[in-house]
Structure formats: C-alpha cells, structure tokens
Design a protein around this motif. Structure first.
Motif, PDB file in Angstrom:
ATOM      1  N   THR A   5       0.853  -1.137   0.058  1.00 51.47           N
ATOM      2  CA  THR A   5       0.040   0.049   0.065  1.00 51.47           C
ATOM      3  C   THR A   5       0.832   1.100   0.015  1.00 51.47           C
ATOM      4  O   THR A   5       0.231   2.177   0.005  1.00 51.47           O
ATOM      5  CB  THR A   5      -0.995   0.103   1.289  1.00 51.47           C
ATOM      6  N   SER A   6       2.212   1.116  -0.208  1.00 50.51           N
ATOM      7  CA  SER A   6       3.107   2.369   0.008  1.00 50.51           C
ATOM      8  C   SER A   6       3.184   2.760  -1.639  1.00 50.51           C
ATOM      9  O   SER A   6       3.850   3.815  -1.700  1.00 50.51           O
ATOM     10  CB  SER A   6       4.350   1.877   0.432  1.00 50.51           C
ATOM     11  N   ILE A   7       2.739   2.147  -2.507  1.00 49.66           N
ATOM     12  CA  ILE A   7       2.932   2.315  -3.908  1.00 49.66           C
ATOM     13  C   ILE A   7       2.098   3.701  -4.153  1.00 49.66           C
ATOM     14  O   ILE A   7       1.041   4.124  -3.603  1.00 49.66           O
ATOM     15  CB  ILE A   7       2.778   1.492  -4.862  1.00 49.66           C
ATOM     16  N   LYS A   8       2.150   4.413  -5.367  1.00 49.01           N
ATOM     17  CA  LYS A   8       1.386   5.660  -5.769  1.00 49.01           C
ATOM     18  C   LYS A   8       0.342   5.144  -6.561  1.00 49.01           C
ATOM     19  O   LYS A   8       0.879   4.403  -7.601  1.00 49.01           O
ATOM     20  CB  LYS A   8       2.651   6.593  -6.167  1.00 49.01           C
ATOM     21  N   VAL A   9      -0.502   5.727  -6.438  1.00 51.16           N
ATOM     22  CA  VAL A   9      -1.836   5.034  -7.392  1.00 51.16           C
ATOM     23  C   VAL A   9      -2.265   6.393  -8.086  1.00 51.16           C
ATOM     24  O   VAL A   9      -2.685   7.323  -7.672  1.00 51.16           O
ATOM     25  CB  VAL A   9      -2.804   4.539  -6.754  1.00 51.16           C
ATOM     26  N   LEU A  10      -2.673   6.172  -9.423  1.00 48.21           N
ATOM     27  CA  LEU A  10      -3.132   7.211 -10.302  1.00 48.21           C
ATOM     28  C   LEU A  10      -4.544   6.800 -10.525  1.00 48.21           C
ATOM     29  O   LEU A  10      -4.732   5.735 -11.158  1.00 48.21           O
ATOM     30  CB  LEU A  10      -2.339   7.463 -11.510  1.00 48.21           C
ATOM     31  N   VAL A  11      -5.499   7.494 -10.243  1.00 48.63           N
ATOM     32  CA  VAL A  11      -7.008   7.486 -10.306  1.00 48.63           C
ATOM     33  C   VAL A  11      -7.542   8.439 -11.648  1.00 48.63           C
ATOM     34  O   VAL A  11      -7.167   9.589 -11.437  1.00 48.63           O
ATOM     35  CB  VAL A  11      -7.805   7.716  -9.131  1.00 48.63           C
ATOM     36  N   VAL A  12      -8.020   7.635 -12.645  1.00 42.35           N
ATOM     37  CA  VAL A  12      -8.347   8.494 -13.925  1.00 42.35           C
ATOM     38  C   VAL A  12      -9.852   8.499 -14.170  1.00 42.35           C
ATOM     39  O   VAL A  12     -10.161   7.344 -14.229  1.00 42.35           O
ATOM     40  CB  VAL A  12      -7.597   8.031 -14.988  1.00 42.35           C
ATOM     41  N   ASP A  13     -10.318   9.507 -13.964  1.00 41.48           N
ATOM     42  CA  ASP A  13     -11.919   9.527 -14.176  1.00 41.48           C
ATOM     43  C   ASP A  13     -12.266  11.085 -14.510  1.00 41.48           C
ATOM     44  O   ASP A  13     -11.852  11.988 -13.867  1.00 41.48           O
ATOM     45  CB  ASP A  13     -12.647   8.979 -13.068  1.00 41.48           C
ATOM     46  N   ASP A  14     -13.221  11.083 -15.534  1.00 41.75           N
ATOM     47  CA  ASP A  14     -13.737  12.608 -15.853  1.00 41.75           C
ATOM     48  C   ASP A  14     -14.510  12.951 -15.003  1.00 41.75           C
ATOM     49  O   ASP A  14     -14.993  14.150 -14.790  1.00 41.75           O
ATOM     50  CB  ASP A  14     -14.125  12.545 -17.215  1.00 41.75           C
ATOM     51  N   PHE A  15     -15.333  12.127 -14.025  1.00 40.87           N
ATOM     52  CA  PHE A  15     -16.170  12.550 -12.916  1.00 40.87           C
ATOM     53  C   PHE A  15     -15.475  12.897 -11.800  1.00 40.87           C
ATOM     54  O   PHE A  15     -14.894  11.692 -11.249  1.00 40.87           O
ATOM     55  CB  PHE A  15     -17.360  11.625 -12.860  1.00 40.87           C
ATOM     56  N   ALA A  16     -15.678  13.914 -11.093  1.00 40.72           N
ATOM     57  CA  ALA A  16     -14.912  14.150  -9.772  1.00 40.72           C
ATOM     58  C   ALA A  16     -15.351  13.297  -8.524  1.00 40.72           C
ATOM     59  O   ALA A  16     -14.757  12.777  -7.834  1.00 40.72           O
ATOM     60  CB  ALA A  16     -15.107  15.546  -9.480  1.00 40.72           C
ATOM     61  N   THR A  17     -16.963  12.974  -8.792  1.00 40.42           N
ATOM     62  CA  THR A  17     -17.292  12.299  -7.773  1.00 40.42           C
ATOM     63  C   THR A  17     -16.774  10.548  -7.638  1.00 40.42           C
ATOM     64  O   THR A  17     -16.484   9.984  -6.778  1.00 40.42           O
ATOM     65  CB  THR A  17     -18.942  12.090  -8.021  1.00 40.42           C
TER      66      THR A  17
END
Lengths: 127, 382
Positions: A5-17
């Motif tokens: 869980t120390s890795i960096k995660v990139l979350v990609v979505d056009d909806f902010a919610t």
C-alpha cells in the motif's frame, strides 16, 4: 503476496465524484499516496512526471479514452509494466475483449463494491 | 461565297437568296427560345437577349413557319428554306447554287436596302436559264454537309429547350424555398434560439446538481467514516490501557499473598466486566457503521452512471441543435442573434475522441450487458 500500500496510485476519471469514491475505497484499503487525472491526456502527463505503481482508470472520457491511455502505457517502455485496472460502466463483451487485447490487468464494472476493488487489486498484485 | 440560303418569303411566294454573311440564325416559330411580340403593326422577335424586327410581315397577319434572323436586328418571315452550295454570282444580280437534291436554283440576291417583293426572278424560270450539272460525288458531299447542319440545329434547339426547362425548375425551387421560409421560420427559429439550447442547458444543470449532491453525500459519508475510525481507535486505546492497568494492579497486589491477590484480581475483573462488554459492543457498532459508510460508495456510483446517460442525451440534443442550425443556414432563415458555438460540436468531439468511441455504449440497463461475475468469467476464459 501482501498488498503493497506504499505505492503511488493514479486514479483517472472525468467525473470528480468517481475519482473521490475510488480514492476513498483505496484509502480504506490502506493506500495513502493517491494522485488524480481527469482524462487520458492528463494521466499521461502525470505518468511521465512521477513514478506510479498502479493505474485505476475509467474508459469513457473526453480527449483521450481509458483504452487509448492503456495502449499508450503498454507501448511505452518506461510505463508498460504498471498494473492497469479499468473501472467502467461499459459492460459489453466486446469492451472486455478489447481491453484484454490492449493489455488490461483487470476489469471492474460500475457500480462496484469496495470488496470488488480490493479483490481485484489483490489478484493484480498476486501475479 | 460557299453557302447560301434560298427562302420563300411569307405571302410573297417569291424566292430570294441570302448569303451566309447576311444570316445570323434560322428559327422555327415554335422554338422555345423565341418570343414574338408586336408593337403596333411591327412584329418583333426576341431571342437570346436580342430583338429583331420582321421586315416583310405585318403584325396583324398570321405568323410564318420560319424566321430568318438577319444581321442588323432585322428578320424575314419565310414559308420554307433550302441550303445552297457551289454558289455562283450571275450578271443580272442573281445567284445560282445547288440544293441537296442536286437541283440547280437561281434567285435574286437579297438586298437589305430594298423593300422585298419589289422585284425578283421566279426560281423555275431561273432554273431554265442555266443548264450546268453537278456530279454524284459533289451531291453526296452536299448531303453530308446538310446532315451536319440539321444535326447542329437539332442540338441547338435541344439546348435551348433544356435551358428553358432548367430556368423553370430554378424558378420553382426559389418559390418553394420562399414558401418554406414563410412556413417554418417562426417555429424553427424559436427552437434553434431558445428551446434546444435551453434543453441542453437544463440537462447539464441536472448533471451539475447531481455532482454537487453526490459530493455532499460523500462529505457526510467520509465524515461518518472518519468519526468511526477515530472512535474505534479510541476504544482500542481505552481497552489496551484498561488491560495494562489491571496487569499493573495484579503485580502490585501480589505482595499481599497469592490467594488474596487472585481474589482481588477476580473482583476487579468482575467489576470491570460491564465496562469491557460496553467497549466491545461499541466497537462492534462502530465497525458496522464503518462498513455501512464504505458500502455507500457503490450506490454513489449512480451519479457517474446517470451523468453518463445525461451526457449522451446532451450530445444528442447538441447534434439536433447543429442540424437545425444547418437547416436554418441552408434555407437562409434570419436569426439576428445566431452565432456559432465556440465549443466543439459533438461530431467534432467524436472525431477528436478517437477510434474506440464506437465501442462505447454507456451504462447498461438492468439485466443488460455483463455483471462483474460475467466479466470475471470472461477474463478467466481469455
């Protein structure tokens, strides 16, 4: 293999919610280093700026779709080994096949439960 | 002089010969391009934007079968005409030539300065005056030339007719367009100016409201979750401290003797049991709230799913808006405030968005598309 869980995660979505929901679930799973992008183009910029250990991306986005982002990532020598989970409302068989062909690590259909995301993450990192 | 036309003047029954340089055009009275008008006794012909006055026929009399348009805006009304070849000027102001049937004709050369009908030699008499013959080869050659001339006339007439028809069709189209403008302008302009953009804005407004509401629900959910986590940590800390305190107490009282110490310890545990049970119950309750808060994330995906559906409708409405605006532009309807949207149209957006867009069908309805289990099975099979 335990989830790192120390890795960096990139979350990609056009909806902010949706970005917030995915981030919330990831935080509950123990991930603290989470960054966001609102489409494929912005995601690529982030990926080229800093080292990322996991991408969780929507498919249907303006400018660059999730599938195009996946293809770009898999074609890039520096990025191609990053696990890529598609989280999308696109639930047709041909979507899944297309994503697998492009090299997706796992595929989650919206709406999803935190357990589903947790389970898929574990599967991805077990490989 | 290579070519001439022998004509029988209308009502004169007299043939005269016109050389090629005098004749501009020969038209039948029914030619589509020809318009005939009369001003007083004068008969006028109008063809291809030019006017010619008929010099040998009064307007009160009937029309001729043919008209020969002459240089100098004049024309002759004639009953018939023949092309003549191999012309020869004779001494008495006459001209001889051969028609296509091999007959030699002689006639008075047309003099534009003289009134027609004043003088002239009847053709038959003239024919008798010359006995020169023409060969078969020359005759065939003449026939071929005439055939070409006739063909040219035919195509000219056809072109004239077609031009006239095209002009009529164009007139009808213009009238139809004006009629369409009158009929649809008030309603379609209203649609393009107000109703369609309003619909699009309303839908986008719904999306914004949904997003804001979802964010507020997420604020509450995350607040509850954070509070739960704090309370759980607090309960864990209290429980740990309690256990440690009991352990310290049991060490300190061990000096009074093992039996008594055991008795005190049991007593303390008995006294603390309701507190320990309460901590356990609270912990269980907070854990349940934490799970419930976490599970709220699934239904909160509705904003994304509804938003995507609304966005598809917005795109459709925008496409309709563009189509209506195109229609307005193509019909030349008037909209003072009409301005092109600065943002991209849906089609242009689709082009920009890439090839895989055709695969995207949006959120699936209940029972349609694949659920997570089916996706997992498919992934495993691939």
């Amino acid at each position: 293999m335990a989830l790192d869980t120390s890795i960096k995660v990139l979350v990609v979505d056009d909806f902010a919610t949706m970005r917030r929901i995915v981030k919330g679930v990831l935080k509950q799973l123990g991930f603290k280093n989470i960054i966001e992008a609102e489409d494929g183009t912005a995601a690529l910029n982030e990926l080229r700026k800093e080292k990322v250990g996991l991408i969780v991306s929507d498919w249907n986005m303006p400018k660059m779709t999730g599938l195009e982002l996946l293809k770009e990532v898999r074609a890039d020598e520096e990025l191609k080994s990053i696990p890529f989970i598609m989280v999308t409302a696109e639930g047709q068989k041909e979507n899944v096949i297309e994503a697998v062909k492009a090299g997706v690590s796992n595929y989650i259909v919206k709406p999803f439960t935190p357990e589903t995301l947790s389970e898929k993450l574990e599967k991805v990192f077990q490989r | 002089m290579d070519l001439a036309v022998a004509v029988t003047l209308r009502r004169e029954k007299q043939r005269i010969i016109l050389v090629q340089s005098q004749v501009k055009q020969i038209l039948s009275s029914g030619a589509p391009a020809l318009k005939i008008t009369s001003v007083g006794d004068t008969l006028c012909l109008h063809v291809q934007g030019e006017t010619a006055e008929v010099i040998n026929l009064n307007a009160s009399l009937d029309n001729a079968p043919f008209f020969v348009i002459l240089e100098g805006q004049r024309a002759l009304a004639v009953d018939d005409y023949e092309f003549l070849f191999r012309l020869k000027i004779l001494s008495n102001g006459c001209v001889s030539g051969w028609d296509v049937n091999g007959n030699k004709l002689i006639g008075k050369l047309f003099d534009p300065q003289k009134e027609q009908g004043e003088e002239g030699t009847p053709i038959k008499e003239a024919c008798k005056a010359d006995s020169e013959s023409i060969s078969t080869t020359e005759l065939d050659s003449l026939k071929e030339i005439l055939k070409r001339l006739k063909k040219g006339e035919f195509y000219e007439a056809l072109t004239m007719e077609l031009s006239e028809r095209i002009r009529e069709i164009a007139d009808e189209m213009i009238a139809c367009r004006r009629d369409l403008q009158k009929r649809i302008e008030p309603s379609i302009v209203g649609l393009a100016k107000n109703e369609i953009p309003e619909t699009s804005n309303e839908l986008e407004g719904i999306n914004d409201t949904l997003e804001k509401s979802t964010m507020k629900i997420l604020d509450i959910s995350e607040g509850v979750l954070a509070e739960c986590m704090n309370r759980l940590e607090e309960l864990d800390r209290i429980y740990s401290e309690l256990c440690a305190g009991v352990e310290r107490l049991s060490t300190e009282i061990s000096a009074v003797g093992p039996e008594q110490a055991r008795g005190i310890k049991t007593g303390v545990f008995t006294d603390l049991k309701p507190l320990v049970d309460m901590i356990a119950r609270d912990r269980k309750a907070f854990e349940k709230i934490r799970k419930l808060s976490m599970n709220m994330t699934e239904p909160l995906c509705f904003q994304d799913l509804v938003g995507q559906r609304i966005q598809r409708i917005v795109n459709l409405v925008k496409t309709m808006e563009k189509r209506v605006q195109d229609l307005i532009t193509s019909l030349g309807l008037r909209i003072k405030e009409y301005e092109m949207e600065s943002s991209l149209h849906p089609e242009e957006m689709a082009t920009e968005l890439g090839e895989d867009r055709s695969l995207l069908k949006g959120p699936q309805g209940e029972g349609k598309g694949l659920n997570q289990n089916a996706v997992d099975d498919l992934l495993a099979s691939l």
